[in-house]
Every structure is written in C-alpha cells, then in structure tokens.
Design a protein around this motif. Structure first.
Motif, PDB file in Angstrom:
ATOM      1  N   ARG A  23       0.832  -1.208   0.000  1.00  0.00           N
ATOM      2  CA  ARG A  23       0.000   0.000   0.000  1.00  0.00           C
ATOM      3  C   ARG A  23       0.868   1.260   0.000  1.00  0.00           C
ATOM      4  O   ARG A  23       0.575   2.230  -0.706  1.00  0.00           O
ATOM      5  CB  ARG A  23      -0.926   0.016   1.221  1.00  0.00           C
ATOM      6  N   LEU A  24       1.921   1.246   0.820  1.00  0.00           N
ATOM      7  CA  LEU A  24       2.805   2.413   0.883  1.00  0.00           C
ATOM      8  C   LEU A  24       3.461   2.693  -0.460  1.00  0.00           C
ATOM      9  O   LEU A  24       3.487   3.838  -0.935  1.00  0.00           O
ATOM     10  CB  LEU A  24       3.883   2.191   1.948  1.00  0.00           C
ATOM     11  N   LEU A  25       3.995   1.642  -1.085  1.00  0.00           N
ATOM     12  CA  LEU A  25       4.690   1.831  -2.355  1.00  0.00           C
ATOM     13  C   LEU A  25       3.743   2.350  -3.429  1.00  0.00           C
ATOM     14  O   LEU A  25       4.074   3.293  -4.159  1.00  0.00           O
ATOM     15  CB  LEU A  25       5.321   0.514  -2.801  1.00  0.00           C
ATOM     16  N   ALA A  79      20.338  -3.128  -7.323  1.00  0.00           N
ATOM     17  CA  ALA A  79      19.127  -3.623  -6.664  1.00  0.00           C
ATOM     18  C   ALA A  79      19.238  -5.087  -6.264  1.00  0.00           C
ATOM     19  O   ALA A  79      18.529  -5.539  -5.363  1.00  0.00           O
ATOM     20  CB  ALA A  79      17.912  -3.430  -7.574  1.00  0.00           C
ATOM     21  N   ASP A  80      20.123  -5.829  -6.930  1.00  0.00           N
ATOM     22  CA  ASP A  80      20.323  -7.234  -6.579  1.00  0.00           C
ATOM     23  C   ASP A  80      21.449  -7.445  -5.576  1.00  0.00           C
ATOM     24  O   ASP A  80      21.745  -8.582  -5.195  1.00  0.00           O
ATOM     25  CB  ASP A  80      20.609  -8.060  -7.846  1.00  0.00           C
ATOM     26  N   ARG A  81      22.071  -6.358  -5.112  1.00  0.00           N
ATOM     27  CA  ARG A  81      23.173  -6.472  -4.150  1.00  0.00           C
ATOM     28  C   ARG A  81      22.967  -5.628  -2.901  1.00  0.00           C
ATOM     29  O   ARG A  81      23.734  -5.758  -1.943  1.00  0.00           O
ATOM     30  CB  ARG A  81      24.494  -6.026  -4.808  1.00  0.00           C
ATOM     31  N   HIS A  82      21.961  -4.750  -2.892  1.00  0.00           N
ATOM     32  CA  HIS A  82      21.780  -3.815  -1.779  1.00  0.00           C
ATOM     33  C   HIS A  82      20.308  -3.737  -1.378  1.00  0.00           C
ATOM     34  O   HIS A  82      19.433  -4.259  -2.071  1.00  0.00           O
ATOM     35  CB  HIS A  82      22.297  -2.420  -2.158  1.00  0.00           C
ATOM     36  N   ASP A  83      20.067  -3.062  -0.285  1.00  0.00           N
ATOM     37  CA  ASP A  83      18.697  -2.809   0.171  1.00  0.00           C
ATOM     38  C   ASP A  83      17.991  -1.947  -0.872  1.00  0.00           C
ATOM     39  O   ASP A  83      18.371  -0.799  -1.112  1.00  0.00           O
ATOM     40  CB  ASP A  83      18.742  -2.092   1.527  1.00  0.00           C
ATOM     41  N   ARG A  84      16.971  -2.512  -1.494  1.00  0.00           N
ATOM     42  CA  ARG A  84      16.265  -1.802  -2.572  1.00  0.00           C
ATOM     43  C   ARG A  84      15.536  -0.564  -2.041  1.00  0.00           C
ATOM     44  O   ARG A  84      15.332   0.398  -2.784  1.00  0.00           O
ATOM     45  CB  ARG A  84      15.298  -2.763  -3.252  1.00  0.00           C
ATOM     46  N   ARG A  85      15.147  -0.594  -0.800  1.00  0.00           N
ATOM     47  CA  ARG A  85      14.485   0.562  -0.193  1.00  0.00           C
ATOM     48  C   ARG A  85      15.430   1.758  -0.141  1.00  0.00           C
ATOM     49  O   ARG A  85      15.060   2.879  -0.528  1.00  0.00           O
ATOM     50  CB  ARG A  85      14.010   0.188   1.213  1.00  0.00           C
ATOM     51  N   LYS A  86      16.658   1.550   0.326  1.00  0.00           N
ATOM     52  CA  LYS A  86      17.625   2.650   0.410  1.00  0.00           C
ATOM     53  C   LYS A  86      17.968   3.191  -0.975  1.00  0.00           C
ATOM     54  O   LYS A  86      18.125   4.403  -1.169  1.00  0.00           O
ATOM     55  CB  LYS A  86      18.893   2.176   1.120  1.00  0.00           C
ATOM     56  N   LEU A  87      18.096   2.285  -1.946  1.00  0.00           N
ATOM     57  CA  LEU A  87      18.416   2.713  -3.308  1.00  0.00           C
ATOM     58  C   LEU A  87      17.322   3.611  -3.869  1.00  0.00           C
ATOM     59  O   LEU A  87      17.600   4.627  -4.519  1.00  0.00           O
ATOM     60  CB  LEU A  87      18.595   1.477  -4.193  1.00  0.00           C
ATOM     61  N   LEU A  88      16.068   3.263  -3.590  1.00  0.00           N
ATOM     62  CA  LEU A  88      14.943   4.069  -4.064  1.00  0.00           C
ATOM     63  C   LEU A  88      14.929   5.443  -3.401  1.00  0.00           C
ATOM     64  O   LEU A  88      14.610   6.455  -4.043  1.00  0.00           O
ATOM     65  CB  LEU A  88      13.636   3.325  -3.783  1.00  0.00           C
ATOM     66  N   LEU A  89      15.289   5.497  -2.127  1.00  0.00           N
ATOM     67  CA  LEU A  89      15.352   6.784  -1.427  1.00  0.00           C
ATOM     68  C   LEU A  89      16.424   7.684  -2.011  1.00  0.00           C
ATOM     69  O   LEU A  89      16.186   8.879  -2.266  1.00  0.00           O
ATOM     70  CB  LEU A  89      15.629   6.539   0.064  1.00  0.00           C
ATOM     71  N   LEU A  90      17.610   7.151  -2.239  1.00  0.00           N
ATOM     72  CA  LEU A  90      18.700   7.951  -2.790  1.00  0.00           C
ATOM     73  C   LEU A  90      18.386   8.455  -4.197  1.00  0.00           C
ATOM     74  O   LEU A  90      18.769   9.571  -4.570  1.00  0.00           O
ATOM     75  CB  LEU A  90      19.992   7.131  -2.810  1.00  0.00           C
ATOM     76  N   ALA A 195       6.869   7.547   1.589  1.00  0.00           N
ATOM     77  CA  ALA A 195       6.272   6.209   1.611  1.00  0.00           C
ATOM     78  C   ALA A 195       7.341   5.132   1.766  1.00  0.00           C
ATOM     79  O   ALA A 195       7.201   4.212   2.579  1.00  0.00           O
ATOM     80  CB  ALA A 195       5.477   5.979   0.325  1.00  0.00           C
ATOM     81  N   VAL A 196       8.421   5.251   1.000  1.00  0.00           N
ATOM     82  CA  VAL A 196       9.476   4.247   1.051  1.00  0.00           C
ATOM     83  C   VAL A 196      10.215   4.307   2.389  1.00  0.00           C
ATOM     84  O   VAL A 196      10.654   3.287   2.920  1.00  0.00           O
ATOM     85  CB  VAL A 196      10.446   4.426  -0.133  1.00  0.00           C
ATOM     86  N   TRP A 197      10.356   5.509   2.959  1.00  0.00           N
ATOM     87  CA  TRP A 197      10.996   5.668   4.266  1.00  0.00           C
ATOM     88  C   TRP A 197      10.269   4.836   5.331  1.00  0.00           C
ATOM     89  O   TRP A 197      10.892   4.288   6.243  1.00  0.00           O
ATOM     90  CB  TRP A 197      11.009   7.138   4.647  1.00  0.00           C
ATOM     91  N   ALA A 198       8.938   4.735   5.211  1.00  0.00           N
ATOM     92  CA  ALA A 198       8.135   4.018   6.203  1.00  0.00           C
ATOM     93  C   ALA A 198       8.109   2.509   5.982  1.00  0.00           C
ATOM     94  O   ALA A 198       7.587   1.769   6.818  1.00  0.00           O
ATOM     95  CB  ALA A 198       6.699   4.553   6.188  1.00  0.00           C
ATOM     96  N   MET A 199       8.660   2.030   4.873  1.00  0.00           N
ATOM     97  CA  MET A 199       8.663   0.599   4.580  1.00  0.00           C
ATOM     98  C   MET A 199       9.792  -0.121   5.312  1.00  0.00           C
ATOM     99  O   MET A 199      10.752   0.494   5.765  1.00  0.00           O
ATOM    100  CB  MET A 199       8.824   0.373   3.058  1.00  0.00           C
ATOM    101  N   ARG A 200       9.658  -1.443   5.388  1.00  0.00           N
ATOM    102  CA  ARG A 200      10.737  -2.270   5.912  1.00  0.00           C
ATOM    103  C   ARG A 200      11.864  -2.370   4.893  1.00  0.00           C
ATOM    104  O   ARG A 200      11.674  -2.062   3.714  1.00  0.00           O
ATOM    105  CB  ARG A 200      10.216  -3.671   6.246  1.00  0.00           C
ATOM    106  N   ALA A 201      13.028  -2.818   5.349  1.00  0.00           N
ATOM    107  CA  ALA A 201      14.151  -3.050   4.433  1.00  0.00           C
ATOM    108  C   ALA A 201      13.727  -4.049   3.360  1.00  0.00           C
ATOM    109  O   ALA A 201      12.963  -4.973   3.614  1.00  0.00           O
ATOM    110  CB  ALA A 201      15.355  -3.574   5.207  1.00  0.00           C
ATOM    111  N   GLN A 202      14.213  -3.845   2.149  1.00  0.00           N
ATOM    112  CA  GLN A 202      13.851  -4.701   1.022  1.00  0.00           C
ATOM    113  C   GLN A 202      15.111  -5.332   0.427  1.00  0.00           C
ATOM    114  O   GLN A 202      15.633  -4.910  -0.601  1.00  0.00           O
ATOM    115  CB  GLN A 202      13.100  -3.885  -0.039  1.00  0.00           C
ATOM    116  N   LEU A 203      15.621  -6.343   1.129  1.00  0.00           N
ATOM    117  CA  LEU A 203      16.838  -7.022   0.694  1.00  0.00           C
ATOM    118  C   LEU A 203      16.496  -8.116  -0.315  1.00  0.00           C
ATOM    119  O   LEU A 203      15.481  -8.796  -0.170  1.00  0.00           O
ATOM    120  CB  LEU A 203      17.557  -7.641   1.894  1.00  0.00           C
TER     121      LEU A 203
END
Length: 435
Positions: A23-25, A79-90, A195-203
């Motif tokens: 929902r957040l995404l 995206a296949d080596r790092h937290d996808r959530r952090k990558l989207l934020l940056l 929205a992405v800030w509020a999500m869990r880590a996406q490893l």
C-alpha cells in the motif's frame, strides 16, 4: 451470474488489504507519478514551442536513450546487491535536483536548447533507476498467489497517473507556465520518499550480503543479461513490446498534431497524452479475468496487433476527439499486453535476478517509446505527421509475425505448465542435494 462476471472482470484488490508495504509503495508511486507525467508533457512541448521542429522534438528521445540504458543496467545490478528501499530513497534526490533545474530555467525564460536535452537525459537516467528498483520490490511485498493481481493493480494505478498527469500538466502550463509543471514534479518526489521511508528493508532473497563477495558491476550485469537471453519467452515479451513502442508510439507527434493539425495548443497535447493512459487504466482495472488465464503469450500477441491497428486508425482521424478515442483503444490493448508480460517476466525470474531482469524490462519499456520519438519525428519531417502515425501502426501489425517466428515460446507460454515445470525442477534439485 452478473456478480460473478463482474468479480472476474474487476481487478483483485486483495494485495492492498494484505500488505502494508505494498500500500505504501503504490500510494507513493501514485502521487509522484502525477508530477512526473505533468513534466512529461512540459519538456517536449517546451522544445516544440522553442524550435517549431518535429525532428528536434523527437530528438529528445535519442538524447535520453543512452543515460536511460546505462542507469537502468546499473540500477538493476545495485538492486540485486543492496537494500532496494535505500536505493529508491537515494534516487529521489537526483530526480528532485533535475526537476528543480528545469523549473529554474523555465522561470528564467528562453533556456538553451542543449541544456534542456541534458536535463532531459538526467531525468531519464534517474527515472530508470526508480522503475527498476520499484519493479524488483513488488514480488516480495505479496504472497505468490497474489502476484498477478498486484502487478495488474500497480500497472492500473500507474496508468491512472498518465491520465490525470498529462491533462493536469497541459492545463497547468496553459494557466501558469512551464515552470509550474516542473515545480510540481520536484515536490511530488517527496511522496514516494516518505512512503518508502516508512517501509521495511527490502533485501534481495537468495543472496547473503554479508557472506558473499559482491560481484563487480559489469560481471553482475553480464550475469543478468545471460539469464534473460536464455529465457526465450522472456526475450519474446521484450521484443514484441520494443516493436510496438518503436513503430506504434507516436507520442513525440502529440504536440505537433495538437498545435499544427488540430490547433488546440497545450490542452490538446495533454488530451492526446492522457487518452492512451485512460484506455490503459480502464483495461488494467478490469483485468480480473487475467488471474485465471493460462495462455498469456497468445494474449500478448493479439493485444499488440490491436494496439498497432488502433494507432493506424488514430492517424486517419480528422478530429482531435476521434484520434483520442482511437488512442484510448490502443492504450487498453497495451495495458492487457503489459500485465501479461509483467506476469511472464516475474514468474520465470528468481528473486536474486529480479533487479537485473527489471533493468532489461525497464530498458525495453522506456527506450522503446524514445526510439519511437525518433522514428515518428523523422518520418513526420520527411513526409507528414499523419503519414508517420499511420505507417508506424501498420508496421507494428506486420512486425508481430516476425516476433512470433523468432520467439515461438512466447506463443506457447502456458502459465500453469511453466509453474509446474519449475516446481518439479526445484524438487529434483533438492533430491539431488540430499541424495
């Protein structure tokens, strides 16, 4: 009976109820997409108003292509080596900077054309990373049985932004100028950031980020490309979409048709952009029947044929509203194709490769229309805008036969059989390990 038919037609909203992060995404993408689509109208419109050249307007697609390709491939590897959530934020930081620069130039007045191309390329590159990363996240936000409705709902809401955003952008430009559209784009990036800030880590699954040595970027990209090349149905889905967008997407001519043929200015430009997405939204939000479909490849093929035919008819239309209606039908066909192609792609790809597969998918989805910008703009400059639209649609219809011949596994793809084969292969693999 009627209730049963309606339940099979309307998109399944269960993924929204089942997953908070989903929902957040989707909420963040919905708001941010409105700003992105407003700016999508602004840049080609600004180029055409400044140059009065269909070729130079279409050239924007070529300028955006190289950074789009490079950043999509890089984003897929990351995206296949790092937290996808952090990558989207940056990534949102780069998008805000680019949109802010475009707004500043628009408010200053008469910007250098070359600088507009540079900023268009900048935005294309960071948008590619956003699309790749978000695409690789979705399958991990819902249970496997909810993947197809989740993809359909995501596509439907994204296309909804393509309905409201361009129309809003056209009205915004007409009322307040180009700078307002770019400003809204910059501000809207805050929605997906929050929205992405509020999500869990996406490893990524299947990768031990602490124990494994990270592969070099080029090696990682190469691994992903080898996987895609080895999946014939996947390659076919990419090839048929590239065909459809290169020859059948005349979006670079929307400002030309609106200003020079229909004499409707920015408002008409926004309507033409929105028409394709309007049809796509209605179709995507009524794809409940696709949850039960098996022959997804065949559906893709016939949907692309319908897309090309509708585009050709739009070129024949002698009124803005008739052209918009044909473009809406084309958008509906493309929506069905997109949902089926996404389902095929995500089904055949393991999670630790989804970022890189999504990178190739993003390259196809975003580079195809840009190649179409160049193709349609060049043909329009040599002949006429109408001829460009008609010939492109017909070329798309004819080209489908070549795709079917080159990638027969696309035509033969059976979702249930493919899943059964992969499950059986997994069981055999475990037996070999334990044996």
């Amino acid at each position: 009976m009627l209730r049963r038919l309606l339940s099979r037609a309307t998109v399944d909203t269960t993924p929204l109820r089942a997953s908070r992060d989903y929902r957040l995404l989707l909420g963040g993408e919905l708001i941010t997409g409105l700003g992105t689509q407003a700016a999508l109208v602004a840049l080609p419109y600004q180029l055409y108003v400044e140059t009065r050249s269909a070729f130079l307007t279409g050239l924007l697609g070529a300028v955006e292509l190289i950074p789009l390709m490079a950043m999509a491939l890089l984003g897929g590897a990351l995206a296949d080596r790092h937290d996808r959530r952090k990558l989207l934020l940056l990534d949102q930081i780069g998008l805000v900077l680019g949109a802010s620069a475009l707004a500043a130039l628009a408010y200053a007045g008469s910007p250098p054309i070359g600088l507009l191309y540079v900023l268009g390329a900048w935005m294309a590159g960071f948008t590619a990373i956003q699309n790749v990363t978000a695409g690789s996240i979705i399958p991990n936000l819902v249970e496997p049985e909810l993947l197809r409705p989740a993809l359909a709902l995501n596509y439907g809401l994204n296309t909804l932004t393509m309905v409201i955003g361009p129309a809003f952008g056209g009205l915004l430009i007409a009322a307040f100028g180009l700078g307002a559209a770019y400003t809204i784009d910059a501000i809207s990036c805050l929605a997906i950031f929050g929205a992405v800030w509020a999500m869990r880590a996406q490893l990524p699954k299947g990768v031990d980020l602490e124990a494994d040595q990270p592969a070099r970027v080029l090696e990682s990209i190469g691994e992903g490309l080898r996987f895609v090349r080895g999946e014939s149905a996947l390659m076919g889905s990419f090839a048929i979409d590239l065909l459809a967008m290169t020859f059948g997407m005349p979006r670079a001519l929307f400002p030309v048709l609106s200003v020079s043929v229909y004499h409707t200015g920015a408002g008409g430009t926004g309507l033409l952009y929105a028409s394709v997405a309007a049809g796509a939204t209605v179709a995507a939000l009524s794809t409940g029947w696709l949850s039960h479909a098996r022959r997804l490849g065949r559906i893709v093929i016939w949907a692309v044929v319908a897309w090309g035919a509708a585009i050709a008819l739009a070129g024949v239309a002698h009124s803005l509203w008739l052209a918009a209606a044909m473009l809406a039908i084309a958008g509906a066909a493309d929506s069905v194709s997109a949902v089926c192609r996404s389902s095929i792609n995500q089904t055949v790809t393991p999670d630790h490769l989804r970022g890189r597969m999504s990178a190739v998918f993003s390259l196809v989805v975003t580079s195809g229309p840009r190649l179409g910008d160049v193709e349609s703009g060049s043909v329009a400059a040599l002949a006429s805008p109408r001829f460009s639209v008609i010939s492109g649609g017909l070329a798309c219809v004819v080209g489908v036969a070549g795709i079917v011949f080159a990638f027969p596994k696309l035509l033969a793809f059976d979702a249930e059989q493919d899943q059964a084969d992969r499950t059986l292969g997994s069981v055999h693999g475990e037996d070999l390990v334990h044996g």
